[in-house]
Scaffold this motif. Structure first.
Motif, mmCIF file in Angstrom:
data_model
loop_
_atom_site.group_PDB
_atom_site.id
_atom_site.type_symbol
_atom_site.label_atom_id
_atom_site.label_comp_id
_atom_site.label_asym_id
_atom_site.label_seq_id
_atom_site.Cartn_x
_atom_site.Cartn_y
_atom_site.Cartn_z
ATOM 1 N N SER B 88 0.844 -1.196 0.000
ATOM 2 C CA SER B 88 0.000 0.000 0.000
ATOM 3 C C SER B 88 0.880 1.246 0.000
ATOM 4 O O SER B 88 2.064 1.188 0.314
ATOM 5 C CB SER B 88 -0.885 0.007 1.240
ATOM 6 N N ALA B 89 0.264 2.374 -0.346
ATOM 7 C CA ALA B 89 1.000 3.638 -0.326
ATOM 8 C C ALA B 89 1.538 3.901 1.078
ATOM 9 O O ALA B 89 2.670 4.358 1.249
ATOM 10 C CB ALA B 89 0.088 4.784 -0.768
ATOM 11 N N ALA B 90 0.727 3.587 2.080
ATOM 12 C CA ALA B 90 1.152 3.809 3.462
ATOM 13 C C ALA B 90 2.369 2.951 3.793
ATOM 14 O O ALA B 90 3.313 3.415 4.432
ATOM 15 C CB ALA B 90 0.003 3.498 4.416
ATOM 16 N N ALA B 91 2.355 1.700 3.320
ATOM 17 C CA ALA B 91 3.477 0.803 3.598
ATOM 18 C C ALA B 91 4.745 1.301 2.911
ATOM 19 O O ALA B 91 5.826 1.287 3.493
ATOM 20 C CB ALA B 91 3.138 -0.609 3.137
ATOM 21 N N LEU B 92 4.606 1.759 1.677
ATOM 22 C CA LEU B 92 5.769 2.265 0.943
ATOM 23 C C LEU B 92 6.354 3.504 1.616
ATOM 24 O O LEU B 92 7.565 3.644 1.738
ATOM 25 C CB LEU B 92 5.386 2.595 -0.500
ATOM 26 N N GLU B 93 5.459 4.406 2.062
ATOM 27 C CA GLU B 93 5.946 5.611 2.727
ATOM 28 C C GLU B 93 6.677 5.263 4.011
ATOM 29 O O GLU B 93 7.722 5.816 4.319
ATOM 30 C CB GLU B 93 4.769 6.526 3.058
ATOM 31 N N THR B 94 6.099 4.341 4.759
ATOM 32 C CA THR B 94 6.729 3.935 6.014
ATOM 33 C C THR B 94 8.072 3.264 5.745
ATOM 34 O O THR B 94 9.063 3.528 6.426
ATOM 35 C CB THR B 94 5.789 2.990 6.779
ATOM 36 N N LEU B 95 8.111 2.412 4.718
ATOM 37 C CA LEU B 95 9.368 1.771 4.340
ATOM 38 C C LEU B 95 10.410 2.817 3.938
ATOM 39 O O LEU B 95 11.586 2.707 4.291
ATOM 40 C CB LEU B 95 9.150 0.816 3.172
ATOM 41 N N ALA B 96 9.969 3.821 3.202
ATOM 42 C CA ALA B 96 10.890 4.873 2.771
ATOM 43 C C ALA B 96 11.476 5.591 3.985
ATOM 44 O O ALA B 96 12.681 5.845 4.054
ATOM 45 C CB ALA B 96 10.178 5.870 1.854
ATOM 46 N N ILE B 97 10.623 5.888 4.954
ATOM 47 C CA ILE B 97 11.100 6.587 6.152
ATOM 48 C C ILE B 97 12.103 5.722 6.911
ATOM 49 O O ILE B 97 13.174 6.179 7.309
ATOM 50 C CB ILE B 97 9.906 6.974 7.061
ATOM 51 N N VAL B 98 11.781 4.430 7.077
ATOM 52 C CA VAL B 98 12.703 3.535 7.795
ATOM 53 C C VAL B 98 14.000 3.390 7.010
ATOM 54 O O VAL B 98 15.095 3.432 7.568
ATOM 55 C CB VAL B 98 12.054 2.156 8.039
ATOM 56 N N ALA B 99 13.887 3.240 5.685
ATOM 57 C CA ALA B 99 15.081 3.031 4.867
ATOM 58 C C ALA B 99 16.045 4.199 4.989
ATOM 59 O O ALA B 99 17.251 4.009 5.111
ATOM 60 C CB ALA B 99 14.696 2.816 3.404
ATOM 61 N N TYR B 100 15.500 5.405 4.991
ATOM 62 C CA TYR B 100 16.379 6.577 4.990
ATOM 63 C C TYR B 100 16.756 7.056 6.383
ATOM 64 O O TYR B 100 17.756 7.746 6.541
ATOM 65 C CB TYR B 100 15.732 7.732 4.217
ATOM 66 N N LYS B 101 15.931 6.759 7.375
ATOM 67 C CA LYS B 101 16.202 7.337 8.699
ATOM 68 C C LYS B 101 16.550 6.294 9.752
ATOM 69 O O LYS B 101 16.543 6.585 10.936
ATOM 70 C CB LYS B 101 14.986 8.151 9.154
ATOM 71 N N GLN B 102 16.817 5.067 9.357
ATOM 72 C CA GLN B 102 17.097 4.040 10.341
ATOM 73 C C GLN B 102 18.386 4.325 11.102
ATOM 74 O O GLN B 102 19.314 4.907 10.509
ATOM 75 C CB GLN B 102 17.163 2.669 9.674
ATOM 76 N N PRO B 103 18.465 3.920 12.397
ATOM 77 C CA PRO B 103 17.388 3.310 13.175
ATOM 78 C C PRO B 103 16.368 4.359 13.621
ATOM 79 O O PRO B 103 16.742 5.468 13.975
ATOM 80 C CB PRO B 103 18.127 2.722 14.383
ATOM 81 N N ILE B 104 15.109 3.969 13.620
ATOM 82 C CA ILE B 104 14.048 4.937 13.903
ATOM 83 C C ILE B 104 12.932 4.259 14.693
ATOM 84 O O ILE B 104 12.656 3.071 14.472
ATOM 85 C CB ILE B 104 13.513 5.548 12.583
ATOM 86 N N SER B 105 12.326 5.011 15.597
ATOM 87 C CA SER B 105 11.260 4.435 16.426
ATOM 88 C C SER B 105 9.901 4.647 15.774
ATOM 89 O O SER B 105 9.749 5.480 14.891
ATOM 90 C CB SER B 105 11.265 5.075 17.814
ATOM 91 N N ARG B 106 8.924 3.871 16.265
ATOM 92 C CA ARG B 106 7.543 4.026 15.795
ATOM 93 C C ARG B 106 7.082 5.470 15.932
ATOM 94 O O ARG B 106 6.487 6.034 15.022
ATOM 95 C CB ARG B 106 6.629 3.144 16.642
ATOM 96 N N ALA B 107 7.367 6.060 17.103
ATOM 97 C CA ALA B 107 6.893 7.423 17.364
ATOM 98 C C ALA B 107 7.505 8.412 16.376
ATOM 99 O O ALA B 107 6.835 9.338 15.917
ATOM 100 C CB ALA B 107 7.240 7.826 18.796
#
Lengths: 261, 216, 216
Positions: B88-107
């Motif tokens: 989903s678009a939401a999943a892709l956006e979340t993946l993009a955020i994790v990919a670029y900003k890892q390590p990152i928390s849920r919050a």
């Protein structure tokens, strides 16, 4: 030609999405469309959810409050002795909101690239056949060091219900005001006052958030037809006139609950 | 000699069930890592030149055989393992955020997306695309997420550095301007005090605000 | 045209995880069975002529790629190197689920574990710890898995009833639902694979399957 702006959010994904959509794609100046309409569109979306998502709702309330505040600045009469600190604080909030919107847009665009990569990658299936059976017998025994108790605990681990996700509400413990409560207060006060200015109505309030919430409550009562609003002069005081029944039961108030933090 | 070593590499990669790192192949064949990569690159080029229906590619830090993308209509009829289920678009956006900003928390993810992300984080974690990589040392010890090799494999890339730089996506001046315009703060401090009829037209009336009428 | 169809066959056979029958390949490619066999034979000859490190062969009634026999020393080294000498936690859980809940389908295991299990099921099946014991009589005829005699032997027990009892354990509602879905009572168990002298009566009953109570 007056044309009411219809907020369309077919695939709404939270307040940032909505704001980005409004400002960037529709090129709308938020000062010139009705906040009530954004609120309405938002409430429609929230109602579509199976369960009320507190995070989404509070996030929205926060953004709505910022917008209301920005709007108030243009609406309320100017003060000669305007507080510069307040002024800067408002700029700061605005900049913060813009920064968050930019962040959100950045990753939205990055996600499109990921989507493209993903769509391309799924066109190829990896070979996963593994070893021919002739090599199986020399393959190391994977069960080395595993006994029956390990099997049992692995089973119990697998069958234990996964923890249900909980929505944290820690972050909203200090929000003391809700629009519903503000509406109830107003319903208590307004019939006695008859006609009152918004300035008067909020003079006892200290917290900015409380004033914002009161403003939302006034809008809500106007929407439901219990008050009339009048602003005789540009930048003049807004006057609120109670037109509902003098003995009004707050329980009859419809559909405000969704605002609640 | 090279021919013999290429044959060995072909044989090993063929029986692997996940991408094989050059280091491991180097160890087995007793070649240098660079040599291994060079030979496999040659093989990949041979298959391409012979227009084979399969490819040898480097993905998620390793080498693997895979079907050629232009044969997907046939392969799809055959492989139905649900792996190609759309994100989903939401999943892709979340993946993009994790990919670029890892390590990152849920919050932190939620703060960027402006919505609750518990559901979507759980989904992509279950699919194995992200996983816990650390704990926030601060109070609460929030789980910090990062992407997994499965994510790289699924995206068909060798490493995170194959993703375009995040700077490429930072919105341009036009967007910043549009946002600033849309959210402008316009308080004019008039020392002679308010009430000038002249500026009244520039400002929305209460009516505008309430019914959203926009006379333009 | 033949070139295109050869490419399709290469792609399909490459990603299959077990030998593919010519009939099935014929169906997917909409070619005749003879044509499929002829094209695959041509491909096999091409690989041989190019002295590839892999072969396309016909085994067990189907076609598959495998490593070339003369590369066995390298493949053996790869296998012994133990790229995954330990069973992963996911594989162990899957094995445990099959042990206690057999016969069980891939879909049911996936529903319990909340993720796709194709990879781990294949791993433990390849290692001979589990095998197909029956087919779901319902539509789709899903493969139902059970543990093998080799598993019992490896664990040092005579029959499944020697598995440690799971008393007073109630699985989560999601697990129960996953098991109820598509579970058929009238499963025919293949006695040759079931791996114990004990009769089918010693196997978990439907009641056991549903409430997770495995009192022997």
């Amino acid at each position: 030609m007056a044309m009411p702006y219809e907020v369309q959010t077919p695939i709404y994904e939270g307040p940032f999405d909505l704001l980005l959509h409004l400002i960037l794609r529709e090129q709308v100046d938020l000062y010139e469309i009705s906040l009530a309409r954004i609120v309405d569109a938002y409430l429609v979306e929230i109602e579509k959810m199976d369960e009320l998502d507190l995070d989404v709702t509070t996030e929205f309330l926060l953004i709505a409050a910022t917008l209301v505040e920005l709007k108030c600045k243009r609406l309320l009469p100017e003060d000669a002795d305007i507080d510069l600190d307040d002024e800067f604080a408002l700029w700061e909030e605005r900049d913060l909101l813009i920064a968050r919107l930019l962040d959100c847009k950045t990753f939205k665009d990055a996600a499109q690239v990921l989507g493209f990569l993903f769509d391309t990658a799924v066109l190829s299936a990896p070979r996963r056949a593994g070893l021919d059976e002739r090599f199986m017998e020399i393959a190391p025994d994977l069960l080395v060091g595993i006994d029956l108790q390990d099997i049992k605990s692995a089973y119990l681990r697998a069958m234990t219900p996964r923890p249900k996700p909980v929505v944290s509400i820690d972050h909203i413990h200090n929000v003391r005001v809700s629009v519903t409560e503000a509406c109830e207060e107003l319903i208590d006060e307004l019939p006695r006052m008859g006609r009152v200015t918004f300035r008067r109505l909020t003079e006892s309030l200290v917290e900015r958030l409380e004033i914002v919430v009161r403003f939302l409550a006034v809008l809500e009562l106007f929407k439901q037809g219990y008050v009339e609003l009048d602003q005789p002069r540009a930048f003049g005081d807004i006057e609120i006139i109670w037109v509902g029944s003098p003995t009004f039961d707050p329980a009859d108030l419809a559909g405000v609950d969704s605002y609640e933090g | 000699m090279s021919v013999e070593m290429k044959r060995a590499l072909e044989a090993i990669v063929m029986v692997a069930d996940s991408p094989l790192e050059s280091e491991m192949l180097a160890e087995i064949t007793e070649l240098g890592v660079d040599k291994v990569d060079a030979l496999l690159t040659e093989l990949a080029a041979e298959y391409a030149a012979q227009v084979r229906g399969f490819q040898l590619v480097r993905v998620a830090g390793g080498w693997r055989y895979q079907s050629h993308p232009d044969q997907s209509p046939y392969v799809e009829r055959f492989v139905l393992d649900g792996q190609s289920a759309k994100l989903s678009a939401a999943a892709l956006e979340t993946l993009a955020i994790v990919a670029y900003k890892q390590p990152i928390s849920r919050a932190q993810i939620a703060a960027i997306r402006g919505v609750s992300v518990d559901g979507v984080v759980r989904t992509i974690e279950q699919r194995g695309y992200i996983g816990e990589v650390a704990r926030d040392p601060g109070p609460g010890q929030a789980v910090l997420f990062g992407t997994t090799p499965a994510f790289l494999e699924r995206m068909g890339i060798d490493s995170l550095s194959d993703l375009p730089a995040i700077a490429d996506f930072v919105p341009g001046a036009d967007v910043v301007e549009a946002l600033e315009h849309g959210l402008r703060v316009e308080v004019v401090i008039d020392p002679t005090l308010a009430g000038s009829e002249t500026s009244a037209d520039d400002r929305p009336s209460l009516g505008d605000l309430l019914d959203g009428d926009q006379s333009a």
